[in-house]
Design an enzyme around this catalytic site. Structure first.
Site, PDB file in Angstrom:
ATOM      1  N   HIS A 248       0.844  -1.200   0.000  1.00  0.00           N
ATOM      2  CA  HIS A 248       0.000   0.000   0.000  1.00  0.00           C
ATOM      3  C   HIS A 248       0.875   1.244   0.000  1.00  0.00           C
ATOM      4  O   HIS A 248       2.091   1.167   0.216  1.00  0.00           O
ATOM      5  CB  HIS A 248      -0.975   0.000   1.177  1.00  0.00           C
ATOM      6  CG  HIS A 248      -0.351   0.078   2.535  1.00  0.00           C
ATOM      7  ND1 HIS A 248       0.432  -0.928   3.076  1.00  0.00           N
ATOM      8  CD2 HIS A 248      -0.395   1.047   3.496  1.00  0.00           C
ATOM      9  CE1 HIS A 248       0.823  -0.583   4.288  1.00  0.00           C
ATOM     10  NE2 HIS A 248       0.351   0.621   4.557  1.00  0.00           N
TER      11      HIS A 248
ATOM     12  N   ASP B  53       6.199   4.225   5.030  1.00  0.00           N
ATOM     13  CA  ASP B  53       6.968   3.160   5.670  1.00  0.00           C
ATOM     14  C   ASP B  53       6.841   1.836   4.927  1.00  0.00           C
ATOM     15  O   ASP B  53       7.439   0.834   5.332  1.00  0.00           O
ATOM     16  CB  ASP B  53       6.574   3.003   7.146  1.00  0.00           C
ATOM     17  CG  ASP B  53       5.093   2.756   7.372  1.00  0.00           C
ATOM     18  OD1 ASP B  53       4.269   3.403   6.694  1.00  0.00           O
ATOM     19  OD2 ASP B  53       4.747   1.925   8.230  1.00  0.00           O
ATOM     20  N   HIS B  54       6.097   1.849   3.797  1.00  0.00           N
ATOM     21  CA  HIS B  54       5.959   0.635   2.991  1.00  0.00           C
ATOM     22  C   HIS B  54       6.399   0.822   1.537  1.00  0.00           C
ATOM     23  O   HIS B  54       6.769  -0.152   0.899  1.00  0.00           O
ATOM     24  CB  HIS B  54       4.511   0.140   3.028  1.00  0.00           C
ATOM     25  CG  HIS B  54       4.090  -0.342   4.377  1.00  0.00           C
ATOM     26  ND1 HIS B  54       4.104  -1.680   4.740  1.00  0.00           N
ATOM     27  CD2 HIS B  54       3.668   0.325   5.474  1.00  0.00           C
ATOM     28  CE1 HIS B  54       3.707  -1.805   5.992  1.00  0.00           C
ATOM     29  NE2 HIS B  54       3.436  -0.598   6.458  1.00  0.00           N
TER      30      HIS B  54
ATOM     31  N   HIS C 224       1.848   3.914   1.777  1.00  0.00           N
ATOM     32  CA  HIS C 224       2.307   4.666   2.937  1.00  0.00           C
ATOM     33  C   HIS C 224       3.831   4.645   2.939  1.00  0.00           C
ATOM     34  O   HIS C 224       4.454   3.661   2.511  1.00  0.00           O
ATOM     35  CB  HIS C 224       1.758   4.072   4.233  1.00  0.00           C
ATOM     36  CG  HIS C 224       0.398   4.581   4.595  1.00  0.00           C
ATOM     37  ND1 HIS C 224      -0.402   3.988   5.543  1.00  0.00           N
ATOM     38  CD2 HIS C 224      -0.312   5.650   4.130  1.00  0.00           C
ATOM     39  CE1 HIS C 224      -1.542   4.665   5.659  1.00  0.00           C
ATOM     40  NE2 HIS C 224      -1.507   5.667   4.807  1.00  0.00           N
TER      41      HIS C 224
END
Length: 243
Positions: A60, A64-65, A62
Site C-alpha cells: 500500500h 513506511d511501505h 504509505h
C-alpha cells in the site's frame, strides 16, 4: 529459499526498527516485499546487489511501505546503473504514485525513470499477476483507504509467502494464508482494537483459521515488542527465515 527481514517496524520506528521490507532470495534472484524508506540502507548493510532484485511488491501507499523506492531508483540510475529489468507491482495507480514520489523526493529525476527497463503491474481483485515464474495475488484489506491497502502473496519456485500489509481483522486474511510456507502478519497493538491495525489478543483468538507452516508477527508497537511470553513468534530486523 530465504527471507531476510530488512525492516519490521511500524510507522513510528518503535523499538528502533526499520521500515517494512522483506527480501525473498534464492540462489540467483531476489524479490522485495514492500520497500519502506529505510530499505536501501538495509540492503547496503546486507551487501545486496540491487541488480539482483527483479521485482518490488508494494502492499500500500504509505511511506513506511513504499517510501524507499526513490532511494532504490536513484541508486539504480546513478550509482550502479541497472543492467536487468525491474518490475514494480502494487495497487491501482502504482506507476503514477512512484513517478510523483520520485519527483517530490528528487526533483528532476522522475523523467529518467522512463528511460529505465521498468514495468508496472496493478492489482485486480481475484486476478493473479504472473511475471515469468512468479505469481502474485492481492487481497483488499482494512486500513487507510487513500493508501489503497492490500495483503499480498508471492508464489515462486514451489514456495509461497504471504504478508498481511497493514490491516485490522478481515476475513480476507484466511484465504491469503491458505497453504503458505510463511505468513507474516501485522500486529500493531497488544490488546487494543482499532480500525486499520490488528491487536495480539484479537489475533490470538482468530489465528487458528490460518493455514500456514510458519506465522510471524511484524509492524509492532513497543508494547508488543516488549511483552513477555507471547504465543506467536515475533520478527526482528536482520532476522533470516528459511522458507
Amino acid at each position: 529459499m530465504e527471507l531476510t527481514v530488512l525492516g519490521c517496524g511500524d510507522a513510528f520506528g518503535n523499538g528502533g526498527r526499520n521500515n517494512t521490507s522483506f527480501l525473498v532470495s534464492d540462489k540467483d534472484e531476489r524479490i522485495l516485499i514492500d520497500c519502506g524508506a529505510t530499505t536501501l540502507i538495509r540492503l547496503k548493510a546486507e551487501e545486496i546487489d540491487l541488480d539482483e532484485i527483479s521485482t518490488i511488491i508494494i502492499s500500500h501507499f504509505h511511506g513506511d511501505h513504499f517510501g524507499g523506492i526513490p532511494f532504490f531508483l536513484i541508486s539504480s540510475m546513478f550509482e550502479n546503473p541497472r543492467k536487468n529489468p525491474l518490475s514494480i507491482v502494487g495497487p491501482k495507480g502504482v506507476a503514477k504514485r512512484v513517478y510523483e514520489l520520485q519527483e517530490a523526493m528528487y526533483a528532476g529525476t522522475a523523467a529518467k525513470t522512463l528511460e529505465m527497463d521498468l514495468t508496472y503491474y496493478e492489482y485486480e481483485q481475484g486476478k493473479a499477476i504472473t511475471i515469468k515464474d512468479k505469481v502474485i495475488h492481492a487481497w483488499e484489506v482494512d486500513h487507510s483507504l487513500p493508501s489503497i491497502p492490500h495483503a499480498v502473496r508471492l508464489e515462486w519456485r514451489g514456495k509461497s509467502v504471504a504478508f498481511s500489509g497493514d490491516t485490522s481483522w478481515t476475513d480476507n486474511l484466511v484465504p491469503l494464508s491458505k497453504g503458505t510456507d510463511l505468513f507474516i502478519c501485522e500486529c500493531n497493538f497488544l490488546d487494543k482494537v482499532s480500525f486499520g491495525h490488528l491487536g495480539y489478543s484479537e489475533l490470538l483468538e482468530k489465528h487458528s483459521a490460518f493455514d500456514t507452516k510458519q506465522l510471524w508477527l511484524t509492524h509492532m508497537a513497543d508494547e508488543v515488542i516488549e511483552a513477555k511470553d507471547l504465543k506467536i513468534n515475533r520478527l526482528s530486523d536482520g532476522q533470516k527465515l528459511i522458507i
